[in-house]
Design a protein around this motif. Structure first.
Motif, short mmCIF file in Angstrom:
data_model
loop_
_atom_site.label_atom_id
_atom_site.label_comp_id
_atom_site.label_asym_id
_atom_site.label_seq_id
_atom_site.Cartn_x
_atom_site.Cartn_y
_atom_site.Cartn_z
N LEU A 103 -10.42 -10.37 25.88
CA LEU A 103 -9.89 -10.06 24.67
C LEU A 103 -9.73 -10.76 23.39
O LEU A 103 -9.56 -10.63 22.23
N GLU A 104 -11.17 -11.38 23.32
CA GLU A 104 -11.83 -12.43 22.41
C GLU A 104 -12.70 -10.93 21.52
O GLU A 104 -12.28 -10.58 20.44
N GLU A 105 -12.87 -10.05 22.06
CA GLU A 105 -13.20 -8.84 21.62
C GLU A 105 -12.10 -8.24 21.08
O GLU A 105 -12.57 -7.45 19.32
N PHE A 106 -11.32 -7.65 21.95
CA PHE A 106 -9.86 -7.34 21.28
C PHE A 106 -9.63 -8.17 19.40
O PHE A 106 -9.20 -7.54 18.44
N GLU A 107 -9.08 -9.48 19.56
CA GLU A 107 -8.83 -10.17 18.56
C GLU A 107 -9.97 -10.42 17.48
O GLU A 107 -9.24 -9.57 16.25
N LYS A 108 -10.89 -10.41 17.39
CA LYS A 108 -11.88 -10.28 16.36
C LYS A 108 -11.75 -8.31 15.84
O LYS A 108 -12.02 -8.74 14.97
N THR A 109 -11.18 -7.36 16.94
CA THR A 109 -11.39 -5.94 16.14
C THR A 109 -10.28 -5.96 15.47
O THR A 109 -10.30 -5.35 14.27
N LEU A 110 -8.98 -6.51 16.15
CA LEU A 110 -8.19 -6.31 15.07
C LEU A 110 -8.59 -6.94 13.72
O LEU A 110 -7.81 -6.65 12.51
N LEU A 111 -8.94 -8.68 13.63
CA LEU A 111 -9.72 -9.43 12.24
C LEU A 111 -10.47 -8.28 10.97
O LEU A 111 -10.03 -8.12 10.45
N GLN A 112 -11.23 -7.45 11.69
CA GLN A 112 -11.98 -6.47 10.90
C GLN A 112 -11.78 -5.78 10.50
O GLN A 112 -11.95 -5.09 9.46
N VAL A 113 -10.77 -4.95 11.67
CA VAL A 113 -10.18 -4.08 10.54
C VAL A 113 -9.07 -4.66 8.84
O VAL A 113 -9.45 -3.59 8.42
N ILE A 114 -8.06 -5.78 9.54
CA ILE A 114 -7.56 -6.08 8.84
C ILE A 114 -8.65 -6.28 7.68
O ILE A 114 -8.32 -6.05 5.86
N LEU A 115 -9.93 -6.86 7.49
CA LEU A 115 -10.91 -7.60 6.41
C LEU A 115 -11.63 -6.50 5.81
O LEU A 115 -12.03 -6.15 4.34
N GLY A 116 -11.78 -5.10 6.68
CA GLY A 116 -12.57 -4.46 6.40
C GLY A 116 -11.99 -2.73 5.78
O GLY A 116 -13.09 -1.94 5.33
N ASN A 117 -10.64 -2.45 5.83
CA ASN A 117 -10.17 -1.43 5.51
C ASN A 117 -9.96 -1.71 3.83
O ASN A 117 -9.35 -3.25 3.39
N ASN A 118 -10.54 -0.21 2.98
CA ASN A 118 -10.37 -0.49 1.99
C ASN A 118 -9.56 0.42 1.31
O ASN A 118 -10.23 1.34 0.37
N HIS A 119 -9.22 1.33 2.40
CA HIS A 119 -8.75 2.42 2.05
C HIS A 119 -7.25 2.17 0.18
O HIS A 119 -6.84 1.52 1.23
N ILE A 120 -6.98 3.04 0.18
CA ILE A 120 -5.74 2.51 -1.31
C ILE A 120 -4.48 2.48 -0.67
O ILE A 120 -3.68 1.35 -0.49
N ASN A 121 -3.81 3.31 0.86
CA ASN A 121 -3.13 3.22 1.49
C ASN A 121 -2.77 2.31 2.62
O ASN A 121 -2.70 2.77 3.84
N ARG A 122 -3.81 1.34 3.16
CA ARG A 122 -3.89 0.40 3.99
C ARG A 122 -2.89 -0.22 4.37
O ARG A 122 -3.29 -1.42 5.21
N PHE A 123 -2.17 -0.74 3.67
CA PHE A 123 -0.83 -1.69 3.78
C PHE A 123 -0.51 -1.42 5.13
O PHE A 123 0.05 -2.63 5.79
N GLN A 124 0.27 -0.22 4.92
CA GLN A 124 1.11 -0.16 6.67
C GLN A 124 0.52 -0.36 7.31
O GLN A 124 0.78 -1.04 8.36
N VAL A 125 -1.28 0.34 7.30
CA VAL A 125 -1.62 0.27 8.51
C VAL A 125 -2.10 -1.26 8.55
O VAL A 125 -1.67 -1.95 10.12
N GLN A 126 -1.92 -2.23 8.04
CA GLN A 126 -2.82 -4.05 7.90
C GLN A 126 -1.35 -4.17 8.61
O GLN A 126 -1.66 -5.72 9.45
N HIS A 127 -0.10 -4.21 8.57
CA HIS A 127 1.40 -4.69 9.02
C HIS A 127 0.99 -4.47 9.89
O HIS A 127 1.06 -5.47 10.71
N TYR A 128 0.50 -3.02 10.78
CA TYR A 128 1.13 -3.11 11.87
C TYR A 128 0.15 -3.88 12.96
O TYR A 128 0.36 -4.48 14.16
N ILE A 129 -1.77 -3.69 11.95
CA ILE A 129 -2.47 -4.41 13.34
C ILE A 129 -2.06 -6.63 12.08
O ILE A 129 -2.21 -7.27 13.81
N SER A 130 -1.29 -6.80 11.81
CA SER A 130 -1.01 -8.31 11.60
C SER A 130 -0.31 -8.60 12.52
O SER A 130 0.31 -9.40 13.41
#
Length: 388
Positions: A237-264
């Motif tokens: 569960l901790e690893e999953f939480e950290k995975t979600l966090l790192q994907v939000i912070l590390g995403n540098n794609h131009i159209n990343r905000f929709q993906v970040q919305h789902y992950i958030s």
């Protein structure tokens, strides 16, 4: 020399001599050895796949057996299908396409609907018969998600537990607690799949993933089941939480905000469980504190900063605001200012805002909002504890 070491050395020498004597004339000893190693590795991979498939089959049979035993209790209401939420394969494969979501919050209509059990399942809840879980692949449908059976089992179990607590199903689940290791095993399998998917999420999102996160939150919120889940799956569960966090912070794609919305939204869903909320808030505040320190250092020397990370940090602010609002409303709230990250945030709060307000006004505005919410959550806790 130790006898075991001598036998090992002798065996290696014998193997080397056998390889040299049996090698084809057109290959060197090295090439032939690498060829044999590749064959063994390929065979080992096949056996490993077979073992994993058999283990998955055994777990699914254990799931069905546990549900069958629970369902063998007497039922007051004859219409179990209207009470027990489940999910059909077709719905889990539905997707959330970019056209269906513009980056705004999900409405209740957009969330995955609870589905009823098939009539075959309902009829079979009368002892002693119990059917297979309805996992039959429909013609023309997408390949079956291997995690679907785990999520369906967990949903069935939650539904049956709700029925027993409401009195509709006369079965004492404490009699089955020795078999609840099946629950933690299923949750671990589901978490492995979620971690693998969210490490590289892609649009369109299948509603299966958002529903799976919701199922995890409900299971962990259950007083009895959470003991088994947290005991075995806490690290995952901790690893999953950290995975979600790192994907939000590390995403540098131009159209990343929709993906970040789902992950958030997935982080908020996990945080709806009070047992997980404290760790998620602490994890997110750790990143906010770290970034505030970095901006402070950058501001002093007038250096450049990571614009992508700056933009992504606002997704964390949104998640934190949602979770702290839940905490304020939750009468069982357990946020305390003695948490290291909360304590650091509040101690540096006023100084950080003063230092960064000119260079980063929007960032400090969100820091100010978080400070208000954290203090409100603490006041709510104190007031609740003071009520006789």
């Amino acid at each position: 020399m130790d006898i075991r070491a001598w036998y090992l050395r002798t065996s290696k020498l014998a193997l080397a001599l056998a390889i040299i004597r049996s090698k084809p004339a057109d290959k060197s000893s090295r090439e032939y050895t690498e060829h044999l190693a590749a064959l063994v590795s390929k065979q080992e991979s096949k056996w490993r796949s077979k073992v994993e498939a058999l283990e998955a089959e055994v777990l699914q049979l254990r799931q069905k057996l546990l549900l069958s035993r629970i369902c063998s209790g007497s039922i007051k209401s004859g219409n179990l299908s209207s009470l027990l939420p489940a999910q059909e394969h077709g719905s889990s494969e539905s997707t959330l396409t970019p056209m269906e979501d513009s980056g705004c919050d999900l409405s209740s209509e957009q969330r995955t609907e609870s589905l009823e059990l098939s009539p075959h399942f309902v009829e079979s809840c009368t002892p002693p018969l119990f059917p297979l879980l309805p996992l039959v692949k429909r013609p023309g449908s997408a390949p079956e998600n291997p995690l679907f059976s785990h999520m369906q089992f967990l949903q069935h179990l939650l539904g049956l537990k709700n029925l027993t607590e409401s009195g509709s199903l006369k079965t004492d689940l404490t009699h089955f607690e020795k078999d609840f290791s099946i629950v933690s095993d299923s949750v671990c399998q589901l978490l492995d799949g979620l971690i693998a998917f969210y490490r590289n999420p892609k649009l369109p999102f299948s509603s299966f993933w958002t529903e799976a996160v919701g199922t995890l939150a409900k299971l962990t919120s259950d007083y009895n089941l959470s003991n088994y889940i947290l005991k075995k799956c806490y690290k995952k569960l901790e690893e999953f939480e950290k995975t979600l966090l790192q994907v939000i912070l590390g995403n540098n794609h131009i159209n990343r905000f929709q993906v970040q919305h789902y992950i958030s939204q997935s982080l908020v869903t996990l945080g709806s469980c009070s047992l997980l909320r404290k760790s998620i808030i602490s994890l997110l505040l750790s990143e906010v504190n770290s970034f505030a320190d970095d901006l402070g250092s950058i501001s002093e020397v007038q250096a450049s900063y990571d614009v992508t990370r700056y933009e992504n940090i606002f997704s964390l602010f949104w998640v934190l605001e949602q979770l702290l609002q839940m905490e304020t409303k939750d009468h069982t709230a357990n946020i305390r200012h003695d948490d290291p990250e909360i304590k650091k945030f509040l101690q540096n709060h006023d100084e950080t805002i003063f230092q960064l307000s000119d260079a980063f006004p929007l960032f400090t505005f969100y820091l100010w909002r978080l400070g208000i919410l954290l203090n409100s959550a603490e006041i709510e806790i104190v007031e609740n504890n003071s009520i006789p």
